[in-house]
Each structure stands twice: as structure tokens, then as C-alpha cells.
Design a protein around this motif. Structure first.
Motif, PDB file in Angstrom:
ATOM      1  N   TRP A 292      76.717  32.730  45.810  1.00 43.00           N
ATOM      2  CA  TRP A 292      75.344  32.257  45.641  1.00 43.00           C
ATOM      3  C   TRP A 292      74.453  33.357  45.098  1.00 43.00           C
ATOM      4  O   TRP A 292      74.755  34.530  45.158  1.00 43.00           O
ATOM      5  N   SER A 293      73.321  32.934  44.601  1.00 39.58           N
ATOM      6  CA  SER A 293      72.397  33.846  43.941  1.00 39.58           C
ATOM      7  C   SER A 293      71.053  33.837  44.663  1.00 39.58           C
ATOM      8  O   SER A 293      70.646  32.818  45.207  1.00 39.58           O
ATOM      9  N   HIS A 294      70.381  34.972  44.629  1.00 39.96           N
ATOM     10  CA  HIS A 294      69.081  35.075  45.277  1.00 39.96           C
ATOM     11  C   HIS A 294      68.073  35.739  44.338  1.00 39.96           C
ATOM     12  O   HIS A 294      68.210  36.919  44.034  1.00 39.96           O
ATOM     13  N   PRO A 295      67.077  35.006  43.905  1.00 39.20           N
ATOM     14  CA  PRO A 295      65.970  35.645  43.190  1.00 39.20           C
ATOM     15  C   PRO A 295      65.045  36.311  44.215  1.00 39.20           C
ATOM     16  O   PRO A 295      64.142  35.676  44.733  1.00 39.20           O
ATOM     17  N   VAL A 296      65.322  37.570  44.507  1.00 36.75           N
ATOM     18  CA  VAL A 296      64.610  38.256  45.586  1.00 36.75           C
ATOM     19  C   VAL A 296      63.261  38.757  45.069  1.00 36.75           C
ATOM     20  O   VAL A 296      63.180  39.334  43.980  1.00 36.75           O
TER      21      VAL A 296
ATOM     22  N   HIS B 171      61.383  38.398  50.143  1.00 39.23           N
ATOM     23  CA  HIS B 171      62.143  37.205  50.510  1.00 39.23           C
ATOM     24  C   HIS B 171      62.909  36.687  49.314  1.00 39.23           C
ATOM     25  O   HIS B 171      62.659  37.082  48.172  1.00 39.23           O
ATOM     26  N   CYS B 172      63.827  35.771  49.596  1.00 39.27           N
ATOM     27  CA  CYS B 172      64.495  35.068  48.505  1.00 39.27           C
ATOM     28  C   CYS B 172      63.523  34.031  47.955  1.00 39.27           C
ATOM     29  O   CYS B 172      62.876  33.309  48.706  1.00 39.27           O
ATOM     30  N   HIS B 173      63.423  33.949  46.626  1.00 38.27           N
ATOM     31  CA  HIS B 173      62.503  32.993  46.012  1.00 38.27           C
ATOM     32  C   HIS B 173      63.198  31.691  45.629  1.00 38.27           C
ATOM     33  O   HIS B 173      62.584  30.815  45.000  1.00 38.27           O
ATOM     34  N   ASN B 174      64.489  31.530  45.986  1.00 38.05           N
ATOM     35  CA  ASN B 174      64.987  30.164  46.141  1.00 38.05           C
ATOM     36  C   ASN B 174      64.297  29.734  47.433  1.00 38.05           C
ATOM     37  O   ASN B 174      64.705  30.118  48.531  1.00 38.05           O
ATOM     38  N   VAL B 175      63.221  28.970  47.296  1.00 37.65           N
ATOM     39  CA  VAL B 175      62.310  28.815  48.441  1.00 37.65           C
ATOM     40  C   VAL B 175      62.942  28.047  49.595  1.00 37.65           C
ATOM     41  O   VAL B 175      62.439  28.090  50.715  1.00 37.65           O
ATOM     42  N   VAL B 176      64.061  27.362  49.336  1.00 35.62           N
ATOM     43  CA  VAL B 176      64.791  26.743  50.446  1.00 35.62           C
ATOM     44  C   VAL B 176      65.440  27.843  51.292  1.00 35.62           C
ATOM     45  O   VAL B 176      65.432  27.774  52.524  1.00 35.62           O
ATOM     46  N   HIS B 177      65.974  28.865  50.641  1.00 42.02           N
ATOM     47  CA  HIS B 177      66.498  30.006  51.402  1.00 42.02           C
ATOM     48  C   HIS B 177      65.375  30.699  52.163  1.00 42.02           C
ATOM     49  O   HIS B 177      65.530  31.093  53.313  1.00 42.02           O
ATOM     50  N   GLU B 178      64.245  30.842  51.500  1.00 45.85           N
ATOM     51  CA  GLU B 178      63.110  31.505  52.159  1.00 45.85           C
ATOM     52  C   GLU B 178      62.717  30.766  53.437  1.00 45.85           C
ATOM     53  O   GLU B 178      62.498  31.384  54.479  1.00 45.85           O
TER      54      GLU B 178
ATOM     55  N   GLU C 205      65.917  31.497  56.659  1.00 44.96           N
ATOM     56  CA  GLU C 205      64.733  32.230  56.921  1.00 44.96           C
ATOM     57  C   GLU C 205      64.981  33.586  56.311  1.00 44.96           C
ATOM     58  O   GLU C 205      65.044  34.579  56.988  1.00 44.96           O
ATOM     59  N   MET C 206      65.245  33.580  55.003  1.00 40.03           N
ATOM     60  CA  MET C 206      65.688  34.780  54.290  1.00 40.03           C
ATOM     61  C   MET C 206      64.479  35.596  53.855  1.00 40.03           C
ATOM     62  O   MET C 206      64.084  35.590  52.690  1.00 40.03           O
ATOM     63  N   MET C 207      63.911  36.308  54.815  1.00 46.13           N
ATOM     64  CA  MET C 207      62.655  37.011  54.546  1.00 46.13           C
ATOM     65  C   MET C 207      62.513  38.173  55.512  1.00 46.13           C
ATOM     66  O   MET C 207      62.944  38.094  56.660  1.00 46.13           O
TER      67      MET C 207
HETATM   68 CU    CU Z   1      68.504  32.954  48.145  1.00 45.65          CU
END
Ligand code: CU
Lengths: 600, 259
Positions: free
Chosen positions: A518-522, A576-583, A586-588
Motif C-alpha cells: 500500500w501507499s501513503h501520501p504522507v 498524517h497519511c493523506h489517504n484520508v481514510v487511513h488518516e 488513525e494514521m497520524m
Molecule cells: Cu495511508
């Protein structure tokens, strides 16, 4: 026409996957983990059909200031850091409400989709995205945002999936914490918040001037649905060089295409039900959540088979909240400010030409972008690129020169990036033909205006990287643990500060993706940074990544190292991750700027 | 703070879609044999199926997937700790504001998720069963009988309106699949799980980390999806920012002393 199917990431071609005839990746099922083969909404319940390129691109109105006398109560400078250093010269109000928004004028879409957006008075235009701010360095402003959304449970609340408790973040303003719009600074229906934007470059260094910013909801737990419901817009900053005037007599000015020829474009992919209402992936929205259970069936809700922690994909790509729009362009240069507003989809954008006789051309010399910015920050020199990636929250300003084409030509903006079905990142493949995002219809130049614009050879110098300023290094590992998105093995805790950074210091941060799928636009708030290394190697001087940035495009197993500074204000911000569903799950992390000597 | 050269944060054998089959099997064998409690919800289906006897796991998994995909929300039959049967959606969730977690009695000792739910339940006091309904779903279908769950509920002084639910393995996995995409590796160092909260009448759904520290904030996150009335007034209340150098809850910037 390019018919190659490129594999982007060789690492993904490992065992266990098979490509089917239509190019989708199939993962083998396992009874021991939740099966991968769930059907995303975009396949199980596609949006109603459309007539592509029927509707013109929506052009957001420019925000207009209001007299201070209309503010009751008056803004209070004691609530804002450095308010009296940067007293506002203009005051704005945003009235955030619910109304119907027409994404498309055919079929069920034509009645309008219930939406969140902006409307200054009952008779005024309701619109989403929000007003485009056009403001200048050296001219601070204050924005009062009024939450007039119907509260939860109100019979008039029609956007069912979003929480009418909001916070608006200016991405990536050099803004004090209390005006930044962090996740916990939310305001509910019937409440307002004042945001003070000082509009000075970080460290008073003109090389830190930014140009294309945007604002969007950032509510704790609900950022994805709230942005998706409508809360996003542009904030453009101008200065003496990027001066909003293609006829600027100042010899140093860039004279980039301006006015009607400088067009912000925000991409959101949206999913609709058969009634033309916007749906979020978990449950149905718009119509009211319940439909009658079928005979001998458990059917009650419409939605994805999962509570989606991975990502939210829509099958309709919208530009400025219009589905597959068209834009009439003169045979001259245009500046397009392309922004991926999310929630989860990543793009790889290119151009394709269709001649008036229907011939399709993929290799015309005019099919290129003069790339001006990465994350809205001017590069040192423009780069000529045939395609560029646009991850969530990336802002890429480009010039396209339509004088290379004939009147009657149609030029398409094409996305060729294929996503994983679950929305958690790239599939690792390119789409053969790609999705046609929008169409530009070429007409002759307006002889009264011509094309006085220019593409300068040099844009903005990068600030120095001085390793002597570095007080410490930090490592942030983005991963997926126990079914949750984590940073350094932990989920977001709004009461935990993960880094105490001393004001005026620099730090070197390593951002690592420990997942291989998976990828994360942090994204980190407040100041831009510069990459030092990608996967252990330095960034080439002519790279698109050699830029000031606020997004790390963190692909599977990748690692970036950056140099950043934290100046001018104190207080709490987030990364945070800007895949806002990940955010949201609670990827922050939170970091805080503290006085020198009080850092960790 | 994390050391820049600390590679221990890198998981050497991540379970991802392309490698999940063999690794998940070996992980399950290892963990079931040693300490099933510590793996919590990450292998919920493994536990549920693993303890359901000789069922064909692959077939069951595919059936479950099909059932959830067709059903949208699995309205499965569940039994509560008082022995009553309910349709999960039609009887318990529909039109309500709810809080849901997955648990097992055995896991609680190592992984006190239900204790965290209990803190929240008691903070809502008499709203439980009226404005907020709470469901703790056991994924240990074999051992967590209604009788044992009733005893477990007594330990937490569970009020009416907090139900401990059990169901057959297939149904539990169906609920897990809908609410909790728990595909991934067990990470024993990670003491976190998710508590779902939502308003089924409006369609608002979110999660809060179960190992939250701030009870007030977590309570407020859940309360935010409850119906609320805004007194009609042309004058909006200033939520923030608060005056500099004044203090208060991080989630409410109103002036101290204001309601
Ligand atoms: Cu992400």
C-alpha cells in the motif's frame, strides 16, 4: 496509442497474484485472513451513466473581503499568535451550508446531489469547491468560518455520511496552530472559528514563498467523509514574481498565464447511487440509509461489504465537482493548478489529442506539461514532462500551450494509474487507455488579448540546506498492524505529542513504509521540507523531487529522508497519511513547536 | 523516542495479500498453540473458524464473503448474555446510536479492550440503553456461552443496554468482515484495537482506538454522532480559538467557564 502494460513496481509481481484477461490483479483467497476478493462499490453498484464532456468546467468564484463592521463579535487579536505583528488587511466570511449541487446535467444527476458547500446568502450561488482565495504575501487576512450545517439528527440533514462538526485546515500555510485547522480544533453546527493567515514566508525567507495552497476539512475521525461531502477549496498566494499579471511590467515578474488563463482544478473521485446522490463507501447516503429488505434476503443497507479502512474510491472523476467536464481553451498558454483532493485515488496524468476528424494522437509534440511547481511550490526551473504523478493533496501547477494545436482539436487530460480495488494504493499497473478526466476544446486565440504570457527559464531558488542547524533526527515508520494504520506502531492519540521540536531548529526525518502493498501520501503541516534521500540515494538536481514539498509519496517499501525547519510560531500540528481514510483510522502523529531548550 | 538506526520497526515478514496464505497459516498455528489471547482481532476469522471444528475453512470463508456482499449488512442471528436471540441489524442496530467492539473472555486478560469499553459505558451512565446502545461481540463462539458472558458482564457491572453477543462462527466472521477489515499480521507489541461507533439512523460511522487515554475526548467523539439540537439563533457561538495563555480541553477552545 500506447498499449503497453507497464509494471510500475517489479516487487509487486511476486507469487500469489494472477492477472486476468481484463488486467485486474487477483489475489488468492485465504480462509485465515479476510478474503481479498471483495467487490468494491465501483464494480458492485456503478454510478448511473453520464454523457461525458457535456458540462463546462465549474470556475469557483474568487473570495471577496467583507467590511469589518459586519463582524459580530469583532475578531479578537488576543486569540491569535502574532496577530499584532501581522494585522489583517482583509476580513472574509465563509458560510458553510448544505444544499443541492449539480455534478452533471443528465439523468438522475440533474436534480442535484445533496452536498456541503458555500453560500453567502439564501439567494446567492451555492457552490463546492469553496471560493478561491487570491491573496498576496505581506497582506495578512482573517477568515471567519460559520458552520450553518444542519446538526446530526436534524430531519433536514441530507448528507448522511458526514459529521457536521468541522475544522478547516489551510494546506500548507505557515500558520499558527490555533489557525491551522488541526483535527481537534473543530466547531459544530451553530458555531464559528476565526482563522488568521499571516501570509509571510517561513523565516521571512523569500525562497520559502508558496503559491498554490488549498483548504479542506480535517475533523478527527471524519476527515474523509467531510472532505468528500464538499469541504475543499483553493487558497492562492501571489508575490512580486508570481504576480497574477501576465502583462506585469516588472522585469523580474514571471508573467505566467493569469486571470481567465490561470485555472485551479481540484480532482475528487465520487460514487453515486441510482438517484444521483453521493454515497460514501460504507453505507448508502443521500436517499436515507434504509431500503426495503428483499424477500428472503438480509439486504438492508447499500454500501461496500466492508467498513472501509483501506480507502474510498469513486468511479466518477470530477474536476471542480463537475463530472468529466469540458473547457473551451484558446490556442495559447494556460496555467492549470492541478490538485488531487482525494479521498484515496492516486493519478498519473498525461494528455491525448483527438483531431477534428476523430484521429487519436498520443505523440504530438504539444502533448506535454511545463511543470512549474511541486506541492504548489515553484521549482528552480520549469520541467517539461509528458506525464506526472498526482497523489492526494499534491498540487502541481503546469502550463499547457494550446497554440501547438489547431482550432477544432480536442485535448484530453488522461489518468493512467490503476488503483488497488480496496483503495489502499497503486495496483502496480497502468491502465491501457486510461480514464479521460476532462476535455479541452481548442478555439482560436482572442486577438484582443493574444498571449502575452511567458514561461520563464528560472523560477525560484531553493532555500539552503544547512546541516549545522540540525538538532536531531527522527524515524517515522508507516505500517499496518492488527488491522489498523499505524505510525511507529501506534495509532493517533490526540492527547499524545509524538515530537517536541525546538522553535528555530532544523531536523532530519526519515519516513519509511514498512508495508509492501500500500501507499501513503504522507503530509506534515506548517513548513515545507526538502528531500535529502530517496531509498538511500540522493535526489538528482534535475529531479521533480528537487523541490520544497509537504507530501511524501511513500510507495510500498519506500523510504525518504528530508530536511525541515520549524520557525516563527509555537504549538501543536500534525503529520498524517493523506489517504484520508487511513488518516481517520488513525494514521497520524502530533508534533509541537516548543521554545529552545524544551525539545525532546 | 525512536532511534534513527533502529531497524526493529521494520517488520521482517509482513503479511500482505500476495503472501498472506502461507504466512497466515503458520502464524495461526504458532499463535493458537502459544497465546491466542494476544493476537486479538487480527485473526478473528482464524479463531472463529479454528474453534468451529472441522469445517472447510476455505469454503466457509468464500460463503461468508458472498453472504456479506449480498447482504450488505449481515443481519445475522445473535444471542445475548441473557439468552435472548436477536437479529443483529433489525433488532439491535437500526435507528440507534451504537458502540461496538469485538472481544473474547480469554483474550481480555492480555488485551483489556472490554475494560476500555466499560470506562466509556460508565461515563455515559444513564444514557446507555436509551441514547446509546453498546454491543460487545465475542469471536470465541465455542467458549463464550451466554452463561459465561453473563458472568463476564457482571464483572463490568454492565447496565441494561450493554449486550454481550455470541453467534455461530460464520455469523461472527460476517460481522467482522463488515465492520472490521482485520486482514493483517498479529503484532503482539501493539496494544491497540478499534471501537466502532455510529449512528445507524443517519449513516455516520467511525472508530476510536480502544487504548485511548483521554476518556472525556473519547466520550465526546462518540457523543458527536448523537442527535443534537441547535437552538435557533442568528448569533453563532465562537468555538475558537480561545484566548492565548488560557487553558482548557484540547477539543473545546471556548473560553474557560463557558458551557
Ligand atoms: Cu495511508
Amino acid at each position: 496509442m500506447t498499449n503497453r502494460r507497464d509494471v510500475l513496481k517489479l516487487g509487486l509481481a511476486a507469487g500469489g497474484m494472477a492477472a486476468t484477461a481484463h488486467g485486474k490483479v487477483e489475489f488468492r483467497q485465504s480462509g485465515l485472513v479476510f478474503p481479498q476478493g471483495f467487490t468494491p462499490s465501483i464494480e458492485a453498484a456503478p454510478s448511473p451513466p453520464i454523457v461525458p464532456f457535456k458540462d463546462p468546467l465549474f470556475r469557483m468564484p474568487v473570495a471577496t473581503p467583507e467590511p469589518l463592521s459586519t463582524f459580530n463579535p469583532l475578531p479578537d487579536g488576543r486569540r491569535h499568535q502574532r496577530f499584532y505583528d501581522f494585522p489583517p488587511v482583509d476580513y472574509y466570511k465563509e458560510n458553510i451550508v448544505q444544499n443541492r449541487w449539480v455534478y452533471h446535467t443528465e439523468g438522475p444527476y440533474a436534480q442535484g446531489s445533496w452536498h456541503w458547500g458555500w453560500q453567502n446568502d439564501a439567494a446567492g450561488l451555492f457552490h463546492a469547491p469553496g471560493p478561491t482565495y487570491k491573496v498576496r504575501y505581506g497582506e495578512p487576512v482573517l477568515v471567519r468560518r460559520l458552520n450553518n450545517l444542519p446538526p446530526v439528527g436534524d430531519p433536514d440533514a441530507r448528507v448522511q455520511f458526514a459529521l457536521p462538526s468541522i475544522t478547516i485546515h489551510l494546506h500548507n500555510g505557515h500558520t499558527a496552530s490555533e489557525s491551522d485547522g488541526i483535527p481537534t480544533d473543530f466547531f459544530n453546527s451553530g458555531e464559528f472559528w476565526d482563522h488568521h493567515y499571516a501570509n509571510f514566508p517561513a523565516g521571512f525567507d523569500n525562497r520559502e514563498i508558496m503559491n498554490t495552497l488549498w483548504y479542506h476539512d480535517h475533523r478527527l475521525d471524519f476527515t474523509a467523509p467531510n472532505v468528500y461531502a464538499g469541504l475543499s477549496g483553493f487558497y492562492l498566494l501571489f508575490d512580486d514574481l508570481d504576480s497574477d499579471n501576465e502583462n506585469d511590467p516588472n522585469p523580474d515578474a514571471f508573467r505566467l498565464p493569469s486571470g481567465d488563463y490561470d485555472i485551479p482544478m481540484i480532482l475528487h473521485d465520487v460514487q453515486f447511487n441510482q438517484d444521483g446522490q453521493v454515497v460514501f463507501d460504507f453505507f448508502d447516503g443521500g436517499l436515507g440509509p434504509r431500503v426495503e429488505p428483499e424477500e428472503d434476503s438480509d439486504t438492508i443497507y447499500i454500501g461496500s461489504s466492508n467498513f472501509t479502512l483501506f480507502g474510498m474510491l469513486g468511479d466518477r472523476i470530477t474536476v471542480n465537482r463537475t463530472i468529466s467536464p469540458r473547457l473551451t481553451v484558446e490556442a495559447r498558454k494556460y496555467r492549470f493548478r492541478l490538485l488531487n483532493g482525494g479521498p484515496s485515488r492516486l493519478y498519473l496524468l498525461s494528455l491525448r489529442l483527438e483531431r477534428a476528424d476523430g484521429t487519436v494522437v498520443d505523440n504530438h509534440p504539444g502533448l506535454k506539461f511545463y511543470v512549474l511547481t511541486n506541492d504548489g511550490n515553484m521549482l528552480q526551473e520549469p520541467l517539461e514532462m509528458e506525464s506526472f504523478p498526482l497523489w492526494v493533496a499534491n498540487r502541481v501547477d503546469v502550463v499547457v500551450d494550446f497554440s501547438a494545436f489547431e482550432p477544432g482539436d480536442k485535448v484530453y487530460l488522461v489518468n493512467r494509474l490503476e488503483m488497488r480495488d480496496d483503495g489502499a494504493g497503486e495496483s502496480g499497473r497502468l491502465l491501457d487507455e486510461g480514464d479521460l478526466v476532462m476535455r479541452y476544446d481548442v478555439v482560436p486565440q482572442n486577438p484582443d488579448v493574444g498571449d502575452p504570457s511567458r514561461i520563464p527559464d528560472f523560477l525560484r531558488e531553493l532555500p539552503d540546506i544547512n546541516m549545522d542547524e540540525v538538532r536531531r533526527e527522527r524515524l517515522w515508520v508507516f505500517d499496518y498492524d492488527n488491522g489498523q494504520w499505524t505510525v511507529n506502531g501506534r495509532v493517533m492519540d490526540p492527547n499524545r505529542i509524538d515530537a517536541l521540536i525546538e522553535q528555530g531548529s532544523a531536523e532530519v526525518w526519515t519516513i519509511r513504509n514498512s508495508g509492501n502493498s500500500w501507499s501513503h501520501p504522507v503530509h506534515t503541516h506548517f513548513e515545507e521540507f526538502q528531500f535529502l534521500e530517496f531509498n538511500g540515494k540522493p535526489i538528482a538536481n534535475d529531479s521533480f523531487l528537487r523541490s520544497r514539498k509537504d507530501i511524501i509519496e511513500l510507495g510500498p517499501n519506500e523510504e525518504y529522508k528530508f530536511f525541515g525547519r520549524w520557525r516563527d510560531f509555537f504549538g501543536t500540528h500534525v503529520m498524517h497519511c493523506h489517504n484520508v481514510v487511513h488518516e481517520d483510522h488513525e494514521m497520524m502523529i502530533q508534533w509541537k513547536i516548543v521554545p529552545p531548550g524544551m525539545g525532546d | 523516542m525512536t532511534d534513527i538506526n533502529d531497524r526493529s520497526q521494520v517488520d521482517t515478514e509482513p503479511v500482505t495479500p500476495d503472501t498472506s496464505v502461507s504466512k497466515a497459516i503458520s502464524a495461526r498455528r504458532k499463535l493458537l498453540a502459544s497465546l491466542p489471547a494476544a493476537i486479538a482481532a487480527a485473526t478473528l476469522p482464524a479463531l472463529a473458524f479454528g474453534r468451529a471444528g472441522e469445517m472447510d475453512i476455505q469454503q466457509c470463508s468464500e460463503d461468508t464473503l458472498r453472504r456479506v456482499a449480498a447482504a450488505r449488512f449481515p443481519d445475522v442471528t445473535v444471542t445475548d448474555h441473557q439468552g435472548q436471540q436477536h437479529r443483529f441489524f433489525a433488532d439491535l442496530i437500526q435507528d440507534r446510536v451504537v458502540m461496538i467492539n469485538f472481544m473474547s473472555i480469554e483474550a481480555e486478560a492480555d488485551y483489556p479492550v472490554t475494560a476500555q469499553v466499560a470506562r466509556l459505558v460508565h461515563s455515559f451512565a444513564d444514557k446507555i440503553g436509551k441514547e446509546l446502545h453498546v454491543f460487545s461481540i465475542s469471536y470465541d463462539s465455542t467458549n463464550d456461552t451466554p452463561e459465561r458472558l453473563a458472568e463476564f458482564a457482571r464483572q463490568f457491572d454492565a447496565p441494561e443496554g450493554w449486550r454481550f453477543l455470541t453467534a455461530d462462527a460464520d455469523s461472527v466472521v460476517a460481522l467482522g468482515l463488515k465492520l472490521y477489515r482485520a486482514e493483517g499480521r498479529p503484532h503482539r507489541k501493539l496494544d491497540a484495537d478499534l471501537i466502532h461507533y455510529g449512528n445507524a439512523a443517519s449513516g455516520l460511522w467511525a472508530t476510536v482506538g480502544s487504548m485511548y487515554q483521554d476518556l472525556d475526548l473519547s466520550r465526546r467523539r462518540i457523543a458527536s454522532v448523537m442527535p443534537r439540537e441547535v437552538p435557533p439563533s442568528p448569533q453563532l457561538r465562537q468555538a475558537g480559538p480561545r484566548r492565548l495563555n488560557t487553558h482548557g480541553a484540547i477539543y473545546d477552545n471556548a473560553e474557560p467557564g463557558r458551557v
